[in-house]
Scaffold this active site. Structure first.
Site, PDB file in Angstrom:
ATOM      1  N   LEU A  32       0.818  -1.223   0.000  1.00 26.17           N
ATOM      2  CA  LEU A  32       0.000   0.000   0.000  1.00 26.17           C
ATOM      3  C   LEU A  32       0.852   1.275   0.000  1.00 26.17           C
ATOM      4  CD1 LEU A  32      -2.714  -1.187   2.585  1.00 26.17           C
ATOM      5  CD2 LEU A  32      -2.792  -1.363   0.084  1.00 26.17           C
ATOM      6  N   ASN A  34       1.695   2.941  -2.563  1.00 25.57           N
ATOM      7  CA  ASN A  34       1.157   3.888  -3.547  1.00 25.57           C
ATOM      8  C   ASN A  34      -0.320   3.597  -3.837  1.00 25.57           C
ATOM      9  OD1 ASN A  34       1.604   6.152  -5.226  1.00 25.57           O
ATOM     10  ND2 ASN A  34       1.641   4.828  -7.025  1.00 25.57           N
ATOM     11  N   SER A 123       7.356  -2.119 -19.745  1.00 27.28           N
ATOM     12  CA  SER A 123       6.881  -0.841 -20.272  1.00 27.28           C
ATOM     13  C   SER A 123       7.513  -0.560 -21.626  1.00 27.28           C
ATOM     14  CB  SER A 123       7.277   0.261 -19.286  1.00 27.28           C
ATOM     15  OG  SER A 123       7.178   1.517 -19.900  1.00 27.28           O
ATOM     16  N   TYR A 147      14.120   4.361 -13.682  1.00 26.85           N
ATOM     17  CA  TYR A 147      12.879   3.572 -13.719  1.00 26.85           C
ATOM     18  C   TYR A 147      12.912   2.604 -14.901  1.00 26.85           C
ATOM     19  CZ  TYR A 147       8.112   2.332 -15.003  1.00 26.85           C
ATOM     20  OH  TYR A 147       7.000   1.630 -15.399  1.00 26.85           O
ATOM     21  N   LYS A 151      13.073  -1.786 -15.352  1.00 26.18           N
ATOM     22  CA  LYS A 151      12.235  -2.663 -16.195  1.00 26.18           C
ATOM     23  C   LYS A 151      13.110  -3.522 -17.104  1.00 26.18           C
ATOM     24  CE  LYS A 151       8.257  -1.410 -14.637  1.00 26.18           C
ATOM     25  NZ  LYS A 151       7.564  -2.340 -13.745  1.00 26.18           N
ATOM     26  N   ASN A 196       2.280  13.379 -13.079  1.00 26.43           N
ATOM     27  CA  ASN A 196       3.311  13.509 -14.119  1.00 26.43           C
ATOM     28  C   ASN A 196       2.747  13.152 -15.481  1.00 26.43           C
ATOM     29  OD1 ASN A 196       5.562  14.062 -12.334  1.00 26.43           O
ATOM     30  ND2 ASN A 196       5.242  11.968 -11.615  1.00 26.43           N
ATOM     31  N   GLY A 292      14.149  14.185 -21.739  1.00 28.18           N
ATOM     32  CA  GLY A 292      14.016  12.732 -21.857  1.00 28.18           C
ATOM     33  C   GLY A 292      12.821  12.294 -22.697  1.00 28.18           C
TER      34      GLY A 292
HETATM   35  P1  NAD Z   1       0.478   1.719  -9.024  1.00 34.07           P
HETATM   36  O1  NAD Z   1       1.499   2.496  -8.292  1.00 34.07           O
HETATM   37  O2  NAD Z   1      -0.918   2.214  -9.042  1.00 34.07           O
HETATM   38  O3  NAD Z   1       0.475   0.207  -8.514  1.00 34.07           O
HETATM   39  C1  NAD Z   1       1.625  -0.431  -8.025  1.00 34.07           C
HETATM   40  C2  NAD Z   1       1.259  -1.109  -6.717  1.00 34.07           C
HETATM   41  O4  NAD Z   1       2.417  -1.780  -6.207  1.00 34.07           O
HETATM   42  C3  NAD Z   1       0.803  -0.116  -5.637  1.00 34.07           C
HETATM   43  O5  NAD Z   1      -0.416  -0.567  -5.090  1.00 34.07           O
HETATM   44  C4  NAD Z   1       1.925  -0.148  -4.615  1.00 34.07           C
HETATM   45  O6  NAD Z   1       1.452   0.068  -3.307  1.00 34.07           O
HETATM   46  C5  NAD Z   1       2.495  -1.546  -4.813  1.00 34.07           C
HETATM   47  N1  NAD Z   1       3.923  -1.689  -4.442  1.00 34.07           N
HETATM   48  C6  NAD Z   1       4.964  -0.929  -4.830  1.00 34.07           C
HETATM   49  N2  NAD Z   1       6.103  -1.374  -4.263  1.00 34.07           N
HETATM   50  C7  NAD Z   1       5.771  -2.457  -3.513  1.00 34.07           C
HETATM   51  C8  NAD Z   1       6.506  -3.344  -2.686  1.00 34.07           C
HETATM   52  N3  NAD Z   1       7.827  -3.197  -2.487  1.00 34.07           N
HETATM   53  N4  NAD Z   1       5.850  -4.362  -2.076  1.00 34.07           N
HETATM   54  C9  NAD Z   1       4.515  -4.509  -2.246  1.00 34.07           C
HETATM   55  N5  NAD Z   1       3.764  -3.687  -3.004  1.00 34.07           N
HETATM   56  C10 NAD Z   1       4.380  -2.674  -3.632  1.00 34.07           C
HETATM   57  O7  NAD Z   1       1.032   1.557 -10.532  1.00 34.07           O
HETATM   58  P2  NAD Z   1       0.304   0.987 -11.837  1.00 34.07           P
HETATM   59  O8  NAD Z   1       0.104   2.120 -12.771  1.00 34.07           O
HETATM   60  O9  NAD Z   1      -0.847   0.139 -11.467  1.00 34.07           O
HETATM   61  O10 NAD Z   1       1.484   0.112 -12.424  1.00 34.07           O
HETATM   62  C11 NAD Z   1       1.594  -1.282 -12.177  1.00 34.07           C
HETATM   63  C12 NAD Z   1       2.863  -1.801 -12.818  1.00 34.07           C
HETATM   64  O11 NAD Z   1       2.837  -1.512 -14.210  1.00 34.07           O
HETATM   65  C13 NAD Z   1       4.135  -1.157 -12.284  1.00 34.07           C
HETATM   66  O12 NAD Z   1       5.142  -2.145 -12.211  1.00 34.07           O
HETATM   67  C14 NAD Z   1       4.479  -0.131 -13.332  1.00 34.07           C
HETATM   68  O13 NAD Z   1       5.856   0.147 -13.386  1.00 34.07           O
HETATM   69  C15 NAD Z   1       4.012  -0.824 -14.603  1.00 34.07           C
HETATM   70  N6  NAD Z   1       3.703   0.115 -15.682  1.00 34.07           N
HETATM   71  C16 NAD Z   1       2.820   1.139 -15.461  1.00 34.07           C
HETATM   72  C17 NAD Z   1       2.563   2.057 -16.463  1.00 34.07           C
HETATM   73  C18 NAD Z   1       1.630   3.214 -16.228  1.00 34.07           C
HETATM   74  O14 NAD Z   1       1.703   4.201 -16.967  1.00 34.07           O
HETATM   75  N7  NAD Z   1       0.729   3.172 -15.265  1.00 34.07           N
HETATM   76  C19 NAD Z   1       3.177   1.899 -17.720  1.00 34.07           C
HETATM   77  C20 NAD Z   1       4.049   0.840 -17.924  1.00 34.07           C
HETATM   78  C21 NAD Z   1       4.303  -0.057 -16.887  1.00 34.07           C
HETATM   79  N1  UDP Z   2       2.697  15.717 -21.495  1.00 31.51           N
HETATM   80  C1  UDP Z   2       2.434  17.073 -21.515  1.00 31.51           C
HETATM   81  N2  UDP Z   2       2.084  17.696 -20.327  1.00 31.51           N
HETATM   82  C2  UDP Z   2       1.986  17.018 -19.151  1.00 31.51           C
HETATM   83  C3  UDP Z   2       2.260  15.625 -19.152  1.00 31.51           C
HETATM   84  C4  UDP Z   2       2.622  15.010 -20.339  1.00 31.51           C
HETATM   85  O1  UDP Z   2       2.506  17.714 -22.555  1.00 31.51           O
HETATM   86  O2  UDP Z   2       1.698  17.638 -18.118  1.00 31.51           O
HETATM   87  C5  UDP Z   2       3.045  15.036 -22.760  1.00 31.51           C
HETATM   88  C6  UDP Z   2       4.409  14.377 -22.758  1.00 31.51           C
HETATM   89  O3  UDP Z   2       5.402  15.288 -23.171  1.00 31.51           O
HETATM   90  C7  UDP Z   2       4.189  13.228 -23.760  1.00 31.51           C
HETATM   91  C8  UDP Z   2       2.719  12.841 -23.551  1.00 31.51           C
HETATM   92  O4  UDP Z   2       2.112  13.984 -22.938  1.00 31.51           O
HETATM   93  O5  UDP Z   2       4.351  13.687 -25.084  1.00 31.51           O
HETATM   94  C9  UDP Z   2       2.526  11.643 -22.641  1.00 31.51           C
HETATM   95  O6  UDP Z   2       3.229  11.858 -21.435  1.00 31.51           O
HETATM   96  P1  UDP Z   2       3.126  10.827 -20.210  1.00 31.51           P
HETATM   97  O7  UDP Z   2       4.042  11.329 -19.145  1.00 31.51           O
HETATM   98  O8  UDP Z   2       1.703  10.608 -19.858  1.00 31.51           O
HETATM   99  O9  UDP Z   2       3.650   9.447 -20.816  1.00 31.51           O
HETATM  100  P2  UDP Z   2       5.112   9.041 -21.367  1.00 31.51           P
HETATM  101  O10 UDP Z   2       5.836  10.267 -21.773  1.00 31.51           O
HETATM  102  O11 UDP Z   2       5.756   8.334 -20.246  1.00 31.51           O
HETATM  103  O12 UDP Z   2       4.834   8.154 -22.532  1.00 31.51           O
END
Ligand code: NAD
Ligand code: UDP
Length: 335
Positions: A32, A34, A123, A147, A151, A196, A292
């Site tokens: 929990l 996040n 990702s 980050y 991955k 973000n 980035g």
């Molecule tokens: P989220 O933060 O909502 O969910 C992650 C969950 O993992 C949270 O509930 C957090 O409490 C739990 N957690 C974190 N560290 C932990 C630990 N050490 N032990 C136990 N629980 C832990 O994120 P999400 O958006 O649901 O993402 C899930 C996964 O998908 C992540 O690995 C993230 O990197 C990956 N991912 C997310 C995105 C995105 O944009 N949301 C994109 C690509 C990959």
């Molecule tokens: N972006 C933006 N303003 C914001 C957040 C994101 O213009 O406040 C843009 C960012 O530059 C990218 C797209 O939206 O082109 C998606 O960004 P996000 O951070 O959601 O995903 P990622 O860049 O990780 O794919």
């Protein structure tokens, strides 16, 4: 029984619903850090069933062993991890410890209990700045921040684990940009502090929490100069995990699959789509490029269809409508 690490989070909570609907028995393991139990309570309401939950940290062997002692776990969906790119640049050790060390402990305990099936959340960030789009799974890999490197390293660790023990069944899912929410509007993305990511920022601007959206750059080589991404509805994404589990037993080798729609939308296209779906104005100002960032990133989704029988079903307007329903019903998230 399926162990869902990070199951209280954004993608995990939606995946719990998809697992339930597909008839899988599952248990959520989360510390929990996040998320909150409120998301699981709401999932319980949606599926009308109590969820098995173990509170613990994936970095703690004792915590993990407790879950494996309590339940007969035969597969794992591994969401648990930290995901804020900016924070990972500031605090790289926190990210390496949580994401990589946590995954090592999980894999060790899985081995100890002879559990050898895992679906991992990777990702599209592992493609770095792709030389061309759409992105196929065999494109070169590279990362620009800690980050992303967690991955990439975890992907390599999983491939090594398979090389050492080919009984392992491993699916690596490379998500593009998850957005949207369950159509009930009761669960969704609840970022800590200022978001973000684009979609939550747009949604919070529409609901009046921010004066305007900063559009990071309008001089990219894209349709209107703003960044292009492959936004995918979280409910479609969740279903990709179910398909993975349904196929995992028949796997040979490590399966690495893009989960995206194959469509790219620019930031300004997202703003327009959200305004249409919500009926609200989203004020924006052009700002400098974000360090980035890349111009364009979208998936070739053909392999997912071929090997998982999965493809995205939800269009952009549904993503925006569902994000808006969640945001407008819960302006302060789960609080
Ligand atoms: P989220 O933060 O909502 O969910 C992650 C969950 O993992 C949270 O509930 C957090 O409490 C739990 N957690 C974190 N560290 C932990 C630990 N050490 N032990 C136990 N629980 C832990 O994120 P999400 O958006 O649901 O993402 C899930 C996964 O998908 C992540 O690995 C993230 O990197 C990956 N991912 C997310 C995105 C995105 O944009 N949301 C994109 C690509 C990959
Ligand atoms: N972006 C933006 N303003 C914001 C957040 C994101 O213009 O406040 C843009 C960012 O530059 C990218 C797209 O939206 O082109 C998606 O960004 P996000 O951070 O959601 O995903 P990622 O860049 O990780 O794919």
């Amino acid at each position: 029984m399926v162990l869902v690490t990070g199951g209280a989070g954004y993608i995990g909570s939606h995946t719990c619903i998809a697992l339930h609907q597909a008839g899988f028995d599952f248990l959520v393991f989360d510390n929990l850090c996040n998320s909150s139990l409120e998301s699981l309570k709401r999932v319980e309401k949606i599926i009308n069933k109590k969820i098995k939950f173990v509170e613990g940290d994936i970095r703690s062997k004792e915590n993990m062993q407790k879950a494996f002692e309590m339940y007969e776990i035969d597969s794992v969906i591994h969401f648990a991890g930290l995901k804020a790119v900016g924070e990972s640049v500031e605090l790289p050790l926190k990210y390496y410890d949580n994401n990589i060390n946590g995954t090592l402990v999980l894999l060790e305990v899985m081995q100890e209990y002879n559990c050898k099936k895992i679906v991992f959340s990777s990702s599209a960030t592992v493609y770095g700045d792709p030389h061309t789009t759409p992105i196929k799974e065999d494109f070169p890999l590279s990362c620009t921040n800690p980050y992303g490197r967690t991955k990439l390293f975890i992907e390599e660790i999983l491939r090594d684990v398979y090389r050492a023990d080919s009984d392992f069944k491993i699916v690596i899912l490379r998500y593009f940009n998850p957005v949207g929410a369950h159509q009930s509007g009761t669960i969704g993305e609840d970022p800590n502090g200022k978001p973000n990511n684009l979609m939550p920022f747009i949604a919070q601007t529409a609901v009046g929490k921010h004066e305007f959206l900063s559009v990071f750059g309008d001089d990219y080589d894209t349709i209107d100069g703003t960044g292009v991404r492959d936004y995918i509805h979280v409910v479609d994404l969740a279903q990709g995990h179910v398909n993975s589990l349904q196929k995992i037993s028949s796997l040979d080798g490590v399966l690495t699959v893009n989960l995206g729609t194959g469509n790219g939308y620019s930031v300004l296209e997202m703003v327009a789509a959200f305004e249409k779906a919500s009926g609200k104005k989203v004020a924006y100002k052009i700002a400098p490029r974000r360090e980035g960032d890349i111009a364009a990133c979208f998936a070739d989704p053909a392999y997912a269809k071929e090997v998982l029988g999965w493809s995205a079903t939800k269009e952009l307007n549904e993503m925006c409508e569902d994000s808006w329903r969640w945001q407008s019903n819960n302006p302060n998230g789960y609080n």
